[in-house]
Design an enzyme around this catalytic site. Structure first.
Site, short mmCIF file in Angstrom:
data_model
loop_
_atom_site.label_atom_id
_atom_site.label_comp_id
_atom_site.label_asym_id
_atom_site.label_seq_id
_atom_site.Cartn_x
_atom_site.Cartn_y
_atom_site.Cartn_z
N GLU A 249 0.84 -1.19 0.00
CA GLU A 249 0.00 0.00 0.00
C GLU A 249 0.88 1.25 0.00
O GLU A 249 1.70 1.43 0.91
CB GLU A 249 -0.91 0.04 1.23
CG GLU A 249 -1.96 -1.06 1.28
CD GLU A 249 -2.89 -0.89 2.46
OE1 GLU A 249 -4.10 -0.73 2.25
OE2 GLU A 249 -2.39 -0.92 3.61
N CYS A 250 0.72 2.10 -1.00
CA CYS A 250 1.38 3.39 -1.10
C CYS A 250 2.91 3.23 -1.02
O CYS A 250 3.55 2.92 -2.01
CB CYS A 250 0.85 4.36 -0.06
SG CYS A 250 1.20 6.10 -0.46
N GLY A 251 3.52 3.42 0.15
CA GLY A 251 4.94 3.19 0.26
C GLY A 251 5.32 1.78 -0.12
O GLY A 251 6.42 1.53 -0.66
N THR B 61 -1.14 -0.89 -4.43
CA THR B 61 -2.10 0.20 -4.57
C THR B 61 -1.57 1.48 -3.93
O THR B 61 -0.78 1.42 -2.99
CB THR B 61 -3.45 -0.13 -3.91
OG1 THR B 61 -3.27 -0.19 -2.48
CG2 THR B 61 -4.01 -1.46 -4.39
#
Length: 443
Positions: A316-318, A417
């Site tokens: 997620e993200c990072g 994501t």
């Protein structure tokens, strides 16, 4: 567990410092404090935990729904829950502080910047109280904490100007030692910028712990158990990256993993080998601040090889940034990442997305069945340049995603994501069940 909400008149008014000072005051008075944060923030809760000594709960109507919000609240443990608000009290169309307070039926203590006002502080508080009725919300503004207020005549002027039905709970005096450094994505993390104990105790001494505790109220109990309560344990091992680069995770997520499977942790920054596991979760954080170490230690390279052999990785993200082919910082420094996803990520000086999001799954993936909708949030300073043949898992119903219309890059059995989701969405249960049904990664 009784509680109250600490709302602000705006962003930057000093809600986090006021929350920490109140936590210290209540703790010194013998109360066990359960901190919480309205909204999806990961950083403020790290400061809460540093002072309260227990993980802070995130309470967000968009991410969790009203029943999930109440379930998450009651997973806390303490005598009094302090819910720090997000932005100003009424700001936000998906899950404002006022919406959270109303859903829980908790009173609001308003944090007002009092550095340059007395009677006007009272007028501001009165306006915030009356505004609730004008928009049809049942919000009780019980009183104020005067942020950056001096003692003596200044404090007396504020207190005396308040109407009888708005209580004065004390002040947080101006003190440079109570300023928390910030950077992109918000304040520095709690373990990086711990406030001096003496300064925090001085601020706590200017607050009325007993009066604050006396207004706390118990929210309605949730009417239903979490969906996962009826789901069986899973014979699976989930490895969670946990270090300074991967530090944005909800306590509820780790709790959900531990309720149903075996949880292992490892540090890619330190060069830990990837544990023998059935799936890997890479939470968000600051990979851009540790990009060189992530390239040098070899853990991401190993992870990329394992993903190509079928190990399921969810980032997620990072985590998405670390799963990419490369990461270029805002200074122009380029580092090789895991090479799982067909994307090259670049960090910018300004944020690229900030919103609550809703995603619709185009096909079955690690966290959703085809057609499922997931609610989450996004906040990132990076952008991803994806290959022409990249495959996406989600259409963005709300939010920016990766390319404005889609989120969720797919490669092998892995998913990355920009959106963060909460376990109340069901996404992490789906992840666990996906890796269990695919069989163990024997190595």
């Amino acid at each position: 567990m009784k509680g109250f909400v600490l709302g602000g008149v705006s962003s930057g008014v000093g809600k986090t410092v006021a929350t920490l000072a109140i936590t210290r005051a209540l703790s010194d008075a013998g109360y066990a404090v359960q901190p919480a944060k309205a909204g999806p923030d990961f950083i403020d809760p790290s400061h809460h935990e540093a002072v309260a000594g227990r993980p802070s709960r995130n309470l967000d109507l968009w991410l969790e729904g009203e029943e999930g919000l109440r379930r998450n609240y009651y997973r806390g443990d303490g005598d009094v829950c302090i819910v720090e608000g997000v932005m100003g009290l009424y700001d936000g169309d998906a899950s404002s502080t006022a919406m959270v307070a109303e859903a829980l039926g908790l009173p609001v203590v308003l944090v007002v910047d009092s550095s340059a006002g007395m009677e006007s502080v009272a007028a501001t508080a009165l306006g915030f109280r009356e505004y609730a009725a004008s928009i049809g919300r049942e919000i009780e503004v019980a009183g104020i904490v005067a942020q950056r207020a001096h003692g003596g005549r200044h404090e007396a002027g504020i207190r005396d100007a308040l109407p009888d039905d708005l209580e004065y709970f004390g002040r947080v005096p101006p003190n440079d030692d109570l300023e928390i450094p910030d950077r992109h994505l918000g304040l520095e993390m709690g373990h990086e910028a711990t406030l001096p104990t003496a300064a925090l105790r001085d601020a706590a001494a200017s607050l009325s712990a007993e009066r604050l505790a006396s207004i706390a109220r118990e929210p309605p109990k949730p009417e239903s158990a979490a969906e996962s309560a009826d789901r069986p344990d899973i014979d699976a091992r989930i490895a969670v990256a946990s270090d300074a680069a991967f530090c944005f995770r909800y306590p509820a997520t780790i709790e959900r993993f531990r309720e149903r499977a075996e949880v292992l942790t490892f540090s890619p920054v330190a060069g830990d080998p990837v544990p023998n596991c059935d799936g890997v979760y890479l939470p968000g954080g600051y990979p851009e601040l540790h990009a060189a170490a992530l390239e040098d230690t070899g853990t991401l390279s190993e992870l990329g090889q394992l993903a190509s052999e079928g190990l399921a990785v969810f980032g997620e993200c990072g985590g998405l940034m670390a799963m990419s082919q490369s990461l270029t910082t805002a200074d122009g420094d380029r580092s090789e990442m895991a090479g799982i996803l067909p994307a090259d990520v670049t960090v910018h000086d300004r944020y690229q997305a900030l919103d609550h999001v809703e995603l619709e799954a185009s096909a079955a993936t690690l966290t959703a069945a085809a057609g499922d909708r997931l609610r989450g949030h996004e906040f990132h300073y990076s952008s991803a340049d994806v290959d022409a043949d990249a495959r996406f898992a989600f259409e963005t119903v709300r939010g920016s995603g990766i390319d404005g219309d889609r989120d969720g890059l797919l490669e092998y059995d892995s998913l990355g994501t920009y959106a963060h989701v909460h376990p109340e969405s069901g996404a992490f249960d789906r992840f666990l069940e996906s890796i269990s049904s695919s069989g163990s990664n024997d190595r």
